[in-house]
Design a protein around this motif. Sequence first.
Motif, PDB file in Angstrom:
ATOM      1  N   VAL A  76       0.849  -1.213   0.000  1.00 33.05           N
ATOM      2  CA  VAL A  76       0.000   0.000   0.000  1.00 33.05           C
ATOM      3  C   VAL A  76       0.872   1.247   0.000  1.00 33.05           C
ATOM      4  CG1 VAL A  76      -1.692   1.334   1.305  1.00 33.05           C
ATOM      5  CG2 VAL A  76      -1.971  -1.143   1.092  1.00 33.05           C
ATOM      6  N   VAL A  77       1.888   1.269   0.844  1.00 33.77           N
ATOM      7  CA  VAL A  77       2.781   2.433   0.888  1.00 33.77           C
ATOM      8  C   VAL A  77       3.481   2.607  -0.459  1.00 33.77           C
ATOM      9  CG1 VAL A  77       4.833   3.446   1.973  1.00 33.77           C
ATOM     10  CG2 VAL A  77       3.115   2.297   3.384  1.00 33.77           C
TER      11      VAL A  77
ATOM     12  N   PRO B 129       3.164   9.438  -1.359  1.00 33.80           N
ATOM     13  CA  PRO B 129       3.188   9.475   0.100  1.00 33.80           C
ATOM     14  C   PRO B 129       1.786   9.217   0.657  1.00 33.80           C
ATOM     15  CG  PRO B 129       3.222  11.712  -0.742  1.00 33.80           C
ATOM     16  CD  PRO B 129       3.279  10.779  -1.941  1.00 33.80           C
ATOM     17  N   VAL B 130       1.724   8.480   1.775  1.00 31.96           N
ATOM     18  CA  VAL B 130       0.442   8.072   2.324  1.00 31.96           C
ATOM     19  C   VAL B 130       0.508   8.083   3.850  1.00 31.96           C
ATOM     20  CG1 VAL B 130       1.026   5.607   2.243  1.00 31.96           C
ATOM     21  CG2 VAL B 130      -1.368   6.292   2.136  1.00 31.96           C
ATOM     22  N   SER B 131      -0.612   8.422   4.470  1.00 29.26           N
ATOM     23  CA  SER B 131      -0.682   8.457   5.941  1.00 29.26           C
ATOM     24  C   SER B 131      -1.031   7.070   6.471  1.00 29.26           C
ATOM     25  CB  SER B 131      -1.740   9.457   6.403  1.00 29.26           C
ATOM     26  OG  SER B 131      -3.030   9.002   6.032  1.00 29.26           O
ATOM     27  N   ARG B 132      -0.757   6.857   7.761  1.00 29.36           N
ATOM     28  CA  ARG B 132      -1.116   5.584   8.399  1.00 29.36           C
ATOM     29  C   ARG B 132      -2.620   5.345   8.325  1.00 29.36           C
ATOM     30  NH1 ARG B 132       2.372   4.345  13.871  1.00 29.36           N
ATOM     31  NH2 ARG B 132       4.375   4.887  13.012  1.00 29.36           N
ATOM     32  N   SER B 133      -3.388   6.398   8.540  1.00 23.18           N
ATOM     33  CA  SER B 133      -4.849   6.219   8.541  1.00 23.18           C
ATOM     34  C   SER B 133      -5.346   5.767   7.172  1.00 23.18           C
ATOM     35  CB  SER B 133      -5.552   7.496   8.987  1.00 23.18           C
ATOM     36  OG  SER B 133      -5.288   8.550   8.099  1.00 23.18           O
ATOM     37  N   LYS B 134      -4.742   6.274   6.102  1.00 23.75           N
ATOM     38  CA  LYS B 134      -5.165   5.840   4.759  1.00 23.75           C
ATOM     39  C   LYS B 134      -4.739   4.400   4.502  1.00 23.75           C
ATOM     40  CE  LYS B 134      -5.954  10.147   2.518  1.00 23.75           C
ATOM     41  NZ  LYS B 134      -5.481  11.205   1.680  1.00 23.75           N
ATOM     42  N   VAL B 135      -3.557   4.026   4.985  1.00 25.32           N
ATOM     43  CA  VAL B 135      -3.118   2.639   4.833  1.00 25.32           C
ATOM     44  C   VAL B 135      -4.071   1.731   5.598  1.00 25.32           C
ATOM     45  CG1 VAL B 135      -1.264   0.975   5.310  1.00 25.32           C
ATOM     46  CG2 VAL B 135      -0.688   3.269   4.489  1.00 25.32           C
TER      47      VAL B 135
ATOM     48  N   ASN C  30      -6.085  -1.821  11.604  1.00 25.10           N
ATOM     49  CA  ASN C  30      -5.102  -0.870  12.112  1.00 25.10           C
ATOM     50  C   ASN C  30      -3.701  -1.344  11.728  1.00 25.10           C
ATOM     51  OD1 ASN C  30      -3.111   0.252  13.982  1.00 25.10           O
ATOM     52  ND2 ASN C  30      -4.871   1.152  15.021  1.00 25.10           N
ATOM     53  N   CYS C  31      -2.889  -0.434  11.199  1.00 27.58           N
ATOM     54  CA  CYS C  31      -1.559  -0.820  10.729  1.00 27.58           C
ATOM     55  C   CYS C  31      -0.439  -0.170  11.531  1.00 27.58           C
ATOM     56  CB  CYS C  31      -1.418  -0.485   9.251  1.00 27.58           C
ATOM     57  SG  CYS C  31      -1.353   1.291   8.955  1.00 27.58           S
ATOM     58  N   ASP C  32      -0.745   0.429  12.685  1.00 26.18           N
ATOM     59  CA  ASP C  32       0.277   1.152  13.447  1.00 26.18           C
ATOM     60  C   ASP C  32       1.479   0.279  13.809  1.00 26.18           C
ATOM     61  OD1 ASP C  32      -1.287   3.372  13.273  1.00 26.18           O
ATOM     62  OD2 ASP C  32      -1.961   3.346  15.358  1.00 26.18           O
TER      63      ASP C  32
ATOM     64  N   THR D 262      -4.815  17.417   7.196  1.00 21.49           N
ATOM     65  CA  THR D 262      -4.983  16.843   8.536  1.00 21.49           C
ATOM     66  C   THR D 262      -3.747  16.968   9.434  1.00 21.49           C
ATOM     67  OG1 THR D 262      -4.184  14.665   7.860  1.00 21.49           O
ATOM     68  CG2 THR D 262      -6.558  15.099   7.600  1.00 21.49           C
ATOM     69  N   GLY D 263      -2.593  17.214   8.842  1.00 18.97           N
ATOM     70  CA  GLY D 263      -1.364  17.270   9.619  1.00 18.97           C
ATOM     71  C   GLY D 263      -0.800  15.892   9.938  1.00 18.97           C
ATOM     72  N   ALA D 264      -1.404  14.838   9.389  1.00 22.22           N
ATOM     73  CA  ALA D 264      -0.937  13.466   9.625  1.00 22.22           C
ATOM     74  C   ALA D 264       0.414  13.255   8.956  1.00 22.22           C
ATOM     75  CB  ALA D 264      -1.952  12.465   9.073  1.00 22.22           C
TER      76      ALA D 264
END
Length: 178
Positions: free
Chosen positions: A96-97, A102-108, A115-117, A138-140
């Motif tokens: 996905v990344v 560039p992609v945020s954790r929330s989008k992944v 949850n992918c944290d 969003t500042g993510a």
Amino acid sequence: MVVDEPVTDVLLAQVVERPKGEVAEALRELAEEYTAQGRGFELREVGVGEAARGSAAVSTGWRMYSRTECAPVVERFVRDGQQAKLTQAALETLAVVAYRQPVSRSKVSAIRGVNCDGVMRTLLARGLVEECGTEHETGALLYQTTGYFLERMGLKSLDELPDLAPLLPTAAEMEDET
């Protein structure tokens, strides 16, 4: 064994609540003993702080090191541990990344549906992804793959990633599933 930097005999003396001279002598004796016994590690007194940067003031500390002749074995052990296979979740997150960066954790997480944290922390620790800025709205934090990712995948650039379209189900196949 639990410090990242050499520790002075003064600090060690404080910790073990013994006189500095006694601790310094015990450290020297231990260092000699480890060498005489041919242990795979050694206790070394090395420069710290300004002394390590070439200052005239001499300050030293103690630290455990792999013995020189054992270093190749230790290196193989460490390197093999870092070459552990990625889990299915890590591979999916990395894909996905790679394709959406560039992609945020929330989008992944939204794309994967979980949850992918934790997986992202693993990929960061292994040097396969890195932070690359923040999302304007969003500042993510945003993430992208690294040069190490390309190296490990045998790619010269992201342009060499295979096209996803042939791997995705057709609209008709998706309708049949509902």
